[in-house]
Design a protein around this motif. Structure first.
Motif, PDB file in Angstrom:
ATOM      1  N   PRO A  80       0.845  -1.200   0.000  1.00 57.71           N
ATOM      2  CA  PRO A  80       0.000   0.000   0.000  1.00 57.71           C
ATOM      3  C   PRO A  80       0.881   1.251   0.000  1.00 57.71           C
ATOM      4  O   PRO A  80       1.904   1.296   0.692  1.00 57.71           O
ATOM      5  CB  PRO A  80      -0.786  -0.126   1.301  1.00 57.71           C
ATOM      6  N   ILE A  81       0.504   2.233  -0.791  1.00 56.16           N
ATOM      7  CA  ILE A  81       1.224   3.502  -0.764  1.00 56.16           C
ATOM      8  C   ILE A  81       0.227   4.614  -0.460  1.00 56.16           C
ATOM      9  O   ILE A  81      -0.893   4.620  -0.948  1.00 56.16           O
ATOM     10  CB  ILE A  81       2.001   3.766  -2.066  1.00 56.16           C
ATOM     11  N   LEU A  82       0.662   5.517   0.399  1.00 56.36           N
ATOM     12  CA  LEU A  82      -0.184   6.606   0.856  1.00 56.36           C
ATOM     13  C   LEU A  82       0.106   7.854   0.038  1.00 56.36           C
ATOM     14  O   LEU A  82       1.245   8.317  -0.010  1.00 56.36           O
ATOM     15  CB  LEU A  82       0.079   6.897   2.335  1.00 56.36           C
ATOM     16  N   VAL A  83      -0.918   8.385  -0.603  1.00 55.66           N
ATOM     17  CA  VAL A  83      -0.781   9.604  -1.393  1.00 55.66           C
ATOM     18  C   VAL A  83      -1.958  10.541  -1.116  1.00 55.66           C
ATOM     19  O   VAL A  83      -2.781  10.799  -1.991  1.00 55.66           O
ATOM     20  CB  VAL A  83      -0.645   9.297  -2.904  1.00 55.66           C
ATOM     21  N   PRO A  84      -2.041  11.064   0.110  1.00 56.20           N
ATOM     22  CA  PRO A  84      -3.158  11.963   0.417  1.00 56.20           C
ATOM     23  C   PRO A  84      -3.078  13.233  -0.421  1.00 56.20           C
ATOM     24  O   PRO A  84      -2.044  13.884  -0.484  1.00 56.20           O
ATOM     25  CB  PRO A  84      -2.983  12.255   1.910  1.00 56.20           C
ATOM     26  N   LEU A  85      -4.192  13.562  -1.072  1.00 57.92           N
ATOM     27  CA  LEU A  85      -4.264  14.739  -1.927  1.00 57.92           C
ATOM     28  C   LEU A  85      -4.900  15.924  -1.220  1.00 57.92           C
ATOM     29  O   LEU A  85      -4.966  17.010  -1.779  1.00 57.92           O
ATOM     30  CB  LEU A  85      -5.046  14.403  -3.205  1.00 57.92           C
ATOM     31  N   SER A  86      -5.383  15.725   0.018  1.00 58.60           N
ATOM     32  CA  SER A  86      -6.021  16.811   0.769  1.00 58.60           C
ATOM     33  C   SER A  86      -5.737  16.648   2.262  1.00 58.60           C
ATOM     34  O   SER A  86      -5.321  15.583   2.719  1.00 58.60           O
ATOM     35  CB  SER A  86      -7.535  16.799   0.540  1.00 58.60           C
ATOM     36  N   GLN A  87      -6.001  17.706   2.985  1.00 61.23           N
ATOM     37  CA  GLN A  87      -5.827  17.685   4.442  1.00 61.23           C
ATOM     38  C   GLN A  87      -6.766  16.668   5.083  1.00 61.23           C
ATOM     39  O   GLN A  87      -6.405  15.985   6.035  1.00 61.23           O
ATOM     40  CB  GLN A  87      -6.077  19.082   5.025  1.00 61.23           C
ATOM     41  N   GLU A  88      -7.979  16.539   4.555  1.00 61.90           N
ATOM     42  CA  GLU A  88      -8.939  15.579   5.096  1.00 61.90           C
ATOM     43  C   GLU A  88      -8.407  14.143   4.962  1.00 61.90           C
ATOM     44  O   GLU A  88      -8.555  13.336   5.876  1.00 61.90           O
ATOM     45  CB  GLU A  88     -10.296  15.702   4.384  1.00 61.90           C
ATOM     46  N   GLN A  89      -7.806  13.845   3.819  1.00 61.07           N
ATOM     47  CA  GLN A  89      -7.225  12.518   3.628  1.00 61.07           C
ATOM     48  C   GLN A  89      -6.058  12.293   4.587  1.00 61.07           C
ATOM     49  O   GLN A  89      -5.902  11.202   5.129  1.00 61.07           O
ATOM     50  CB  GLN A  89      -6.763  12.320   2.182  1.00 61.07           C
ATOM     51  N   GLN A  90      -5.249  13.314   4.818  1.00 62.44           N
ATOM     52  CA  GLN A  90      -4.163  13.205   5.792  1.00 62.44           C
ATOM     53  C   GLN A  90      -4.722  12.838   7.164  1.00 62.44           C
ATOM     54  O   GLN A  90      -4.201  11.954   7.835  1.00 62.44           O
ATOM     55  CB  GLN A  90      -3.400  14.526   5.919  1.00 62.44           C
ATOM     56  N   ASN A  91      -5.783  13.529   7.574  1.00 64.63           N
ATOM     57  CA  ASN A  91      -6.384  13.271   8.878  1.00 64.63           C
ATOM     58  C   ASN A  91      -6.944  11.851   8.967  1.00 64.63           C
ATOM     59  O   ASN A  91      -6.765  11.164   9.973  1.00 64.63           O
ATOM     60  CB  ASN A  91      -7.478  14.295   9.179  1.00 64.63           C
ATOM     61  N   PHE A 124      12.186   1.581   7.211  1.00 67.52           N
ATOM     62  CA  PHE A 124      11.718   0.636   8.223  1.00 67.52           C
ATOM     63  C   PHE A 124      11.756   1.361   9.556  1.00 67.52           C
ATOM     64  O   PHE A 124      12.816   1.773  10.021  1.00 67.52           O
ATOM     65  CB  PHE A 124      12.618  -0.603   8.271  1.00 67.52           C
ATOM     66  N   GLU A 125      10.566   1.553  10.138  1.00 65.46           N
ATOM     67  CA  GLU A 125      10.481   2.279  11.400  1.00 65.46           C
ATOM     68  C   GLU A 125       9.369   1.691  12.243  1.00 65.46           C
ATOM     69  O   GLU A 125       8.269   1.435  11.743  1.00 65.46           O
ATOM     70  CB  GLU A 125      10.200   3.760  11.114  1.00 65.46           C
ATOM     71  N   ASN A 126       9.655   1.467  13.513  1.00 70.45           N
ATOM     72  CA  ASN A 126       8.686   0.905  14.457  1.00 70.45           C
ATOM     73  C   ASN A 126       8.085  -0.407  13.953  1.00 70.45           C
ATOM     74  O   ASN A 126       6.889  -0.648  14.092  1.00 70.45           O
ATOM     75  CB  ASN A 126       7.574   1.905  14.769  1.00 70.45           C
ATOM     76  N   GLY A 127       8.912  -1.228  13.308  1.00 71.35           N
ATOM     77  CA  GLY A 127       8.463  -2.527  12.826  1.00 71.35           C
ATOM     78  C   GLY A 127       7.635  -2.492  11.558  1.00 71.35           C
ATOM     79  O   GLY A 127       7.035  -3.485  11.184  1.00 71.35           O
ATOM     80  N   ILE A 128       7.610  -1.327  10.872  1.00 79.77           N
ATOM     81  CA  ILE A 128       6.785  -1.179   9.660  1.00 79.77           C
ATOM     82  C   ILE A 128       7.649  -0.698   8.500  1.00 79.77           C
ATOM     83  O   ILE A 128       8.407   0.266   8.628  1.00 79.77           O
ATOM     84  CB  ILE A 128       5.654  -0.156   9.898  1.00 79.77           C
ATOM     85  N   TYR A 129       7.515  -1.388   7.350  1.00 79.16           N
ATOM     86  CA  TYR A 129       8.150  -0.928   6.118  1.00 79.16           C
ATOM     87  C   TYR A 129       7.199   0.038   5.435  1.00 79.16           C
ATOM     88  O   TYR A 129       5.996  -0.182   5.404  1.00 79.16           O
ATOM     89  CB  TYR A 129       8.443  -2.103   5.176  1.00 79.16           C
ATOM     90  N   ASP A 130       7.768   1.116   4.877  1.00 74.99           N
ATOM     91  CA  ASP A 130       6.942   2.138   4.247  1.00 74.99           C
ATOM     92  C   ASP A 130       7.687   2.753   3.073  1.00 74.99           C
ATOM     93  O   ASP A 130       8.904   2.941   3.131  1.00 74.99           O
ATOM     94  CB  ASP A 130       6.612   3.231   5.273  1.00 74.99           C
ATOM     95  N   LEU A 131       6.963   3.064   2.017  1.00 77.96           N
ATOM     96  CA  LEU A 131       7.533   3.774   0.877  1.00 77.96           C
ATOM     97  C   LEU A 131       7.061   5.218   0.946  1.00 77.96           C
ATOM     98  O   LEU A 131       5.880   5.501   0.744  1.00 77.96           O
ATOM     99  CB  LEU A 131       7.107   3.132  -0.447  1.00 77.96           C
ATOM    100  N   GLU A 132       7.978   6.121   1.279  1.00 80.94           N
ATOM    101  CA  GLU A 132       7.672   7.547   1.313  1.00 80.94           C
ATOM    102  C   GLU A 132       7.772   8.054  -0.127  1.00 80.94           C
ATOM    103  O   GLU A 132       8.855   8.240  -0.653  1.00 80.94           O
ATOM    104  CB  GLU A 132       8.642   8.283   2.227  1.00 80.94           C
ATOM    105  N   ILE A 133       6.639   8.237  -0.751  1.00 82.22           N
ATOM    106  CA  ILE A 133       6.534   8.514  -2.180  1.00 82.22           C
ATOM    107  C   ILE A 133       7.032   9.916  -2.536  1.00 82.22           C
ATOM    108  O   ILE A 133       6.720  10.887  -1.852  1.00 82.22           O
ATOM    109  CB  ILE A 133       5.061   8.373  -2.631  1.00 82.22           C
ATOM    110  N   GLU A 134       7.768   9.988  -3.627  1.00 82.33           N
ATOM    111  CA  GLU A 134       8.119  11.260  -4.261  1.00 82.33           C
ATOM    112  C   GLU A 134       7.247  11.459  -5.497  1.00 82.33           C
ATOM    113  O   GLU A 134       6.690  12.524  -5.684  1.00 82.33           O
ATOM    114  CB  GLU A 134       9.605  11.288  -4.657  1.00 82.33           C
ATOM    115  N   THR A 135       7.159  10.398  -6.333  1.00 84.52           N
ATOM    116  CA  THR A 135       6.335  10.472  -7.538  1.00 84.52           C
ATOM    117  C   THR A 135       5.699   9.120  -7.832  1.00 84.52           C
ATOM    118  O   THR A 135       6.209   8.074  -7.434  1.00 84.52           O
ATOM    119  CB  THR A 135       7.150  10.883  -8.790  1.00 84.52           C
ATOM    120  N   VAL A 136       4.581   9.178  -8.539  1.00 84.63           N
ATOM    121  CA  VAL A 136       3.946   7.989  -9.096  1.00 84.63           C
ATOM    122  C   VAL A 136       3.799   8.259 -10.590  1.00 84.63           C
ATOM    123  O   VAL A 136       3.279   9.314 -10.983  1.00 84.63           O
ATOM    124  CB  VAL A 136       2.565   7.704  -8.455  1.00 84.63           C
ATOM    125  N   ALA A 137       4.269   7.318 -11.406  1.00 76.93           N
ATOM    126  CA  ALA A 137       4.225   7.485 -12.853  1.00 76.93           C
ATOM    127  C   ALA A 137       3.415   6.362 -13.492  1.00 76.93           C
ATOM    128  O   ALA A 137       3.419   5.232 -13.015  1.00 76.93           O
ATOM    129  CB  ALA A 137       5.629   7.511 -13.435  1.00 76.93           C
TER     130      ALA A 137
END
Length: 148
Positions: A80-91, A124-137
């Motif tokens: 799963p990759i997180l790409v919130p496009l609004s403040q509401e999605q961030q929340n 890898f932080e707190n036992g979780i792997y995560d992809l901090e996205i820069e771009t999606v193509a």
């Protein structure tokens, strides 16, 4: 005899240049990173920490939350990759995963079934792997990019 030693030294230097240098520099000398399939990353996530481009298909899309689930060709592995496009999605994401999601993105979400490449930093932080996205193509064209 002296010529033979020089030739051997030359061959050794060439072999080091061809095989060792790319490993030390993290690439093959080109500026574009080779994309890694979702299944390869999920099989050995610790091997891919740092800058990474992951390729796969969109297996699921949660537009309300700003989440894209990338799957491999067989559909057995997903990221799963997180790409919130609004403040509401961030929340929403911050509440759902109990972590601060403080990055916003701009662009348009892909469709289920689209083949995409997500570039960012695999952590890898707190036992979780995560992809901090820069771009999606999609098809070589950036459709989502990081705003902050």
């Amino acid at each position: 005899m002296h010529r033979k030693n020089l030739l051997l030294l030359f061959v050794l230097i060439v072999l080091i240049g061809v095989f060792v240098y790319p490993q030390l520099t993290g690439g093959s000398g080109s500026n574009t990173a080779e994309a890694v399939d979702v299944s390869a990353v999920t099989a050995a996530p610790q091997q891919y920490l740092g800058q990474l481009t992951i390729s796969g298909a969109v297996g699921a899309l949660y537009a309300e939350e700003g989440v894209i689930v990338m799957v491999d060709e067989g559909g057995c592995c997903n990221i799963p990759i997180l790409v919130p496009l609004s403040q509401e999605q961030q929340n929403l994401l911050s509440e759902a995963i109990e972590m601060d999601v403080n990055v916003l993105y701009s662009g348009a979400l892909p469709q289920i079934g689209d083949f995409i490449e997500a570039t960012g930093t695999w952590t890898f932080e707190n036992g979780i792997y995560d992809l901090e996205i820069e771009t999606v193509a999609r098809n070589g064209e950036v459709i989502i990019s990081r705003v902050n």
